[in-house]
Scaffold this motif. Sequence first.
Motif, short mmCIF file in Angstrom:
data_model
loop_
_atom_site.label_atom_id
_atom_site.label_comp_id
_atom_site.label_asym_id
_atom_site.label_seq_id
_atom_site.Cartn_x
_atom_site.Cartn_y
_atom_site.Cartn_z
N SER A 2 -28.31 -13.12 2.08
CA SER A 2 -27.65 -12.91 0.79
C SER A 2 -26.14 -12.88 0.94
N GLY A 3 -25.63 -12.81 2.17
CA GLY A 3 -24.19 -12.74 2.37
C GLY A 3 -23.61 -11.36 2.19
N ILE A 4 -24.48 -10.38 1.97
CA ILE A 4 -23.98 -9.01 1.81
C ILE A 4 -23.84 -8.39 3.19
N ILE A 5 -22.68 -7.82 3.45
CA ILE A 5 -22.45 -7.14 4.73
C ILE A 5 -22.52 -5.64 4.48
N ILE A 6 -23.39 -4.98 5.21
CA ILE A 6 -23.49 -3.53 5.12
C ILE A 6 -22.54 -2.95 6.15
N GLU A 7 -21.52 -2.26 5.67
CA GLU A 7 -20.52 -1.74 6.59
C GLU A 7 -21.04 -0.46 7.24
N PHE A 8 -20.87 -0.38 8.53
CA PHE A 8 -21.20 0.85 9.23
C PHE A 8 -19.91 1.58 9.53
N GLY A 9 -20.02 2.87 9.80
CA GLY A 9 -18.82 3.68 9.88
C GLY A 9 -18.17 3.66 11.24
N TYR A 10 -16.89 3.33 11.26
CA TYR A 10 -16.11 3.54 12.47
C TYR A 10 -14.65 3.72 12.09
N THR A 11 -13.94 4.37 12.97
CA THR A 11 -12.54 4.69 12.72
C THR A 11 -11.73 4.23 13.92
N LEU A 12 -10.57 3.65 13.66
CA LEU A 12 -9.62 3.29 14.71
C LEU A 12 -8.46 4.28 14.67
N PHE A 13 -8.10 4.81 15.82
CA PHE A 13 -6.93 5.69 15.85
C PHE A 13 -6.38 5.73 17.27
N PRO A 14 -5.10 6.03 17.51
CA PRO A 14 -4.08 6.10 16.46
C PRO A 14 -3.72 4.69 15.99
N ASN A 15 -3.16 4.58 14.83
CA ASN A 15 -2.76 3.28 14.30
C ASN A 15 -1.48 3.49 13.49
N PRO A 16 -0.34 3.03 14.01
CA PRO A 16 -0.12 2.17 15.17
C PRO A 16 -0.34 2.89 16.51
N ALA A 17 -0.53 2.08 17.55
CA ALA A 17 -0.86 2.59 18.88
C ALA A 17 0.06 1.96 19.92
N THR A 18 0.07 2.57 21.12
CA THR A 18 0.87 1.99 22.20
C THR A 18 0.01 1.60 23.40
N ASP A 19 -0.62 2.59 24.04
CA ASP A 19 -1.33 2.34 25.30
C ASP A 19 -2.84 2.23 25.13
N ILE A 20 -3.38 3.10 24.29
CA ILE A 20 -4.84 3.17 24.12
C ILE A 20 -5.12 3.31 22.64
N ILE A 21 -6.14 2.59 22.18
CA ILE A 21 -6.64 2.81 20.83
C ILE A 21 -8.09 3.25 20.98
N TYR A 22 -8.49 4.19 20.15
CA TYR A 22 -9.85 4.72 20.22
C TYR A 22 -10.64 4.19 19.03
N ILE A 23 -11.88 3.87 19.30
CA ILE A 23 -12.80 3.54 18.21
C ILE A 23 -13.85 4.63 18.19
N GLN A 24 -13.94 5.30 17.06
CA GLN A 24 -14.97 6.33 16.88
C GLN A 24 -16.06 5.75 16.00
N ILE A 25 -17.25 5.69 16.56
CA ILE A 25 -18.38 5.07 15.88
C ILE A 25 -19.25 6.17 15.30
N GLU A 26 -19.41 6.10 13.98
CA GLU A 26 -20.09 7.19 13.28
C GLU A 26 -21.60 7.05 13.30
N ASN A 27 -22.06 5.81 13.27
CA ASN A 27 -23.51 5.66 13.25
C ASN A 27 -24.01 5.43 14.66
N LYS A 28 -25.29 5.28 14.84
CA LYS A 28 -25.84 5.33 16.18
C LYS A 28 -26.64 4.08 16.51
N ASN A 29 -26.18 2.93 16.04
CA ASN A 29 -26.84 1.68 16.41
C ASN A 29 -26.24 1.15 17.70
#
Length: 91
Positions: A2-29
């Motif tokens: 159907s072309g529908i994308i189900i978004e799953f939860g994740y957060t990028l931080f810090p943004n802007p970043a310098t050395d490391i960016i973290y991805i926090q994944i909220e769901n458990k797939n």
Amino acid sequence: SSGIIIEFGYTLFPNPATDIIYIQIENKNTPISIEIFNSNGQKIIAQEFEYNTDLISAVCQPIEIKNLVQGMYFMKVTCNENITQKKFIVY
């Protein structure tokens, strides 16, 4: 499809970043594939992660970006059939 994308939860931080960016994944797939593209669309980082998700509710994964030049980047996250993209800035 159907072309529908189900978004799953994740957060990028810090943004802007310098050395490391973290991805926090909220769901458990699992597994999760992360690709980072520069503003020209070139893929510059690709990583895959798998988690034992019975033990954790949210996962925080560091991604080293200290070799990236300043500018805007796009992170594409694929989890099962779900694909989402977020932009972030390296300064």
